[in-house]
Motif scaffolding. Sequence first.
Motif, PDB file in Angstrom:
ATOM      1  N   THR A  48       0.843  -1.208   0.000  1.00  0.00           N
ATOM      2  CA  THR A  48       0.000   0.000   0.000  1.00  0.00           C
ATOM      3  C   THR A  48       0.873   1.252   0.000  1.00  0.00           C
ATOM      4  O   THR A  48       0.610   2.205  -0.753  1.00  0.00           O
ATOM      5  CB  THR A  48      -0.930   0.009   1.229  1.00  0.00           C
ATOM      6  OG1 THR A  48      -1.776  -1.141   1.178  1.00  0.00           O
ATOM      7  CG2 THR A  48      -1.801   1.259   1.254  1.00  0.00           C
ATOM      8  N   LEU A  52       0.928   3.965  -3.057  1.00  0.00           N
ATOM      9  CA  LEU A  52       0.632   5.390  -2.844  1.00  0.00           C
ATOM     10  C   LEU A  52       1.835   6.260  -3.204  1.00  0.00           C
ATOM     11  O   LEU A  52       1.671   7.379  -3.707  1.00  0.00           O
ATOM     12  CB  LEU A  52       0.218   5.624  -1.389  1.00  0.00           C
ATOM     13  CG  LEU A  52      -1.116   4.979  -0.965  1.00  0.00           C
ATOM     14  CD1 LEU A  52      -1.425   5.289   0.500  1.00  0.00           C
ATOM     15  CD2 LEU A  52      -2.274   5.449  -1.850  1.00  0.00           C
ATOM     16  N   SER A  56       1.819   9.153  -5.991  1.00  0.00           N
ATOM     17  CA  SER A  56       2.331  10.506  -5.706  1.00  0.00           C
ATOM     18  C   SER A  56       3.352  10.925  -6.759  1.00  0.00           C
ATOM     19  O   SER A  56       3.359  12.079  -7.217  1.00  0.00           O
ATOM     20  CB  SER A  56       2.977  10.538  -4.318  1.00  0.00           C
ATOM     21  OG  SER A  56       2.054  10.162  -3.324  1.00  0.00           O
ATOM     22  N   ILE A  93      -8.801  10.221  -5.863  1.00  0.00           N
ATOM     23  CA  ILE A  93      -7.414  10.080  -5.387  1.00  0.00           C
ATOM     24  C   ILE A  93      -7.326  10.356  -3.889  1.00  0.00           C
ATOM     25  O   ILE A  93      -6.618   9.658  -3.147  1.00  0.00           O
ATOM     26  CB  ILE A  93      -6.488  11.004  -6.201  1.00  0.00           C
ATOM     27  CG1 ILE A  93      -6.344  10.463  -7.623  1.00  0.00           C
ATOM     28  CG2 ILE A  93      -5.119  11.124  -5.529  1.00  0.00           C
ATOM     29  CD1 ILE A  93      -5.627  11.402  -8.578  1.00  0.00           C
ATOM     30  N   ASN A  94      -8.061  11.393  -3.417  1.00  0.00           N
ATOM     31  CA  ASN A  94      -8.060  11.664  -1.973  1.00  0.00           C
ATOM     32  C   ASN A  94      -8.620  10.481  -1.200  1.00  0.00           C
ATOM     33  O   ASN A  94      -8.111  10.125  -0.131  1.00  0.00           O
ATOM     34  CB  ASN A  94      -8.880  12.922  -1.671  1.00  0.00           C
ATOM     35  CG  ASN A  94      -8.100  14.184  -1.975  1.00  0.00           C
ATOM     36  OD1 ASN A  94      -6.890  14.227  -1.783  1.00  0.00           O
ATOM     37  ND2 ASN A  94      -8.772  15.211  -2.462  1.00  0.00           N
ATOM     38  N   TYR A  97      -5.943   7.855  -0.943  1.00  0.00           N
ATOM     39  CA  TYR A  97      -4.939   8.168   0.078  1.00  0.00           C
ATOM     40  C   TYR A  97      -5.514   7.970   1.492  1.00  0.00           C
ATOM     41  O   TYR A  97      -4.887   7.340   2.348  1.00  0.00           O
ATOM     42  CB  TYR A  97      -4.465   9.619  -0.066  1.00  0.00           C
ATOM     43  CG  TYR A  97      -3.396   9.812  -1.116  1.00  0.00           C
ATOM     44  CD1 TYR A  97      -2.125   9.271  -0.937  1.00  0.00           C
ATOM     45  CD2 TYR A  97      -3.645  10.555  -2.262  1.00  0.00           C
ATOM     46  CE1 TYR A  97      -1.138   9.454  -1.891  1.00  0.00           C
ATOM     47  CE2 TYR A  97      -2.668  10.751  -3.223  1.00  0.00           C
ATOM     48  CZ  TYR A  97      -1.423  10.195  -3.034  1.00  0.00           C
ATOM     49  OH  TYR A  97      -0.447  10.372  -3.984  1.00  0.00           O
ATOM     50  N   GLY A 100      -6.316   4.344   2.222  1.00  0.00           N
ATOM     51  CA  GLY A 100      -5.063   3.590   2.180  1.00  0.00           C
ATOM     52  C   GLY A 100      -4.264   3.776   3.466  1.00  0.00           C
ATOM     53  O   GLY A 100      -3.763   2.809   4.052  1.00  0.00           O
ATOM     54  N   VAL A 101      -4.169   5.032   3.926  1.00  0.00           N
ATOM     55  CA  VAL A 101      -3.431   5.313   5.173  1.00  0.00           C
ATOM     56  C   VAL A 101      -4.158   4.705   6.369  1.00  0.00           C
ATOM     57  O   VAL A 101      -3.529   4.111   7.260  1.00  0.00           O
ATOM     58  CB  VAL A 101      -3.251   6.837   5.342  1.00  0.00           C
ATOM     59  CG1 VAL A 101      -2.712   7.159   6.738  1.00  0.00           C
ATOM     60  CG2 VAL A 101      -2.307   7.379   4.266  1.00  0.00           C
ATOM     61  N   ALA A 122     -10.454   1.217   0.523  1.00  0.00           N
ATOM     62  CA  ALA A 122      -9.172   1.574  -0.108  1.00  0.00           C
ATOM     63  C   ALA A 122      -9.030   0.869  -1.461  1.00  0.00           C
ATOM     64  O   ALA A 122      -8.583   1.476  -2.445  1.00  0.00           O
ATOM     65  CB  ALA A 122      -8.014   1.181   0.812  1.00  0.00           C
ATOM     66  N   ASN A 126      -8.892   2.879  -5.045  1.00  0.00           N
ATOM     67  CA  ASN A 126      -7.718   2.684  -5.904  1.00  0.00           C
ATOM     68  C   ASN A 126      -8.094   2.029  -7.228  1.00  0.00           C
ATOM     69  O   ASN A 126      -7.461   2.292  -8.252  1.00  0.00           O
ATOM     70  CB  ASN A 126      -6.660   1.867  -5.151  1.00  0.00           C
ATOM     71  CG  ASN A 126      -5.844   2.739  -4.216  1.00  0.00           C
ATOM     72  OD1 ASN A 126      -4.937   3.437  -4.657  1.00  0.00           O
ATOM     73  ND2 ASN A 126      -6.197   2.754  -2.940  1.00  0.00           N
TER      74      ASN A 126
END
Length: 289
Positions: A48, A52, A56, A93-94, A97, A100-101, A122, A126
């Motif tokens: 993950t 990410l 980025s 995309i937000n 992120y 994912g976090v 997540a 994605n």
Amino acid sequence: MDLVQQHTWGWFIATYLFFGGLGGATVALGILGDLRFKMGKWFGIGTTALGLAILSFGLIWLVLDLINPLRFLLAFWVKGIAHSWIARGMVIINGAYIFGVLYMIAAFLEKDKLKKWMGYPAMFFNFGVTTYTGLLLNANVGIPFWHTPALPVLFTVSAFSTGCALLMWVLAGLKSHEADHFFHFIEGFDIFLISLELLIIFAYFDFARLGNAAVMASAQLLLHNPLFTIGFVALGLVTPLILEAYASTKEQSKGLAVFASLLVLVGGFLLRYLIVWAGVFQYPHGLAG
């Protein structure tokens, strides 16, 4: 009627589209490995984080492509969601992120139920990132070759194929029964994806024969470019398909599959670069050729 090859978008955008799709697919497949193939929390966290980071890196190229990089902030303008795929993409995309976090935090703290609650959104966001890269080009109504439902499907399938390729590199270095099991799943999944990608490419060009003059001009540009016919189709699709299919029949063949996955990654970038390069405007819009 005038036909003009576009020069507004170049390899910066192609790089963004490639790394965006690769990053999204890596996260989705990595979390799948943790939640369904018992690869363990560190595999999920590591893939993950890797995905990410790749996403980025891709976004940097999107910002660099702008004449004024500060215009990137307009993508977060909420009202733009109604008519801008870049604004919608920022929401997706937000989400990729944020969830994912949160998934990585839940996995690190070994909160299994919370990990699933964060892991599946997540994966969803994605997956959305991989699809969005195709929808971004598809929204350009002035370039008929891009404005087809097949393009988002093609980019999504290609993104997951490159994600499989990257994970094969990661899994080849791991020594466990679970890693071997997941490697062979990913290998088989990639064989399916490459086969599907070939069918979509064939259908794409078959439909192009029935399109307007701009569509046919784009198709001719690609078919007369060795980077497309040899670089992408022959070396980026057909060759890895044969190598991975052969490797899947052997017990000790990870090295061959890993080499094939390198070709898949190069082919994935060439696909996006060449599709962007072959965009042709037709003036006035909408007239049949």
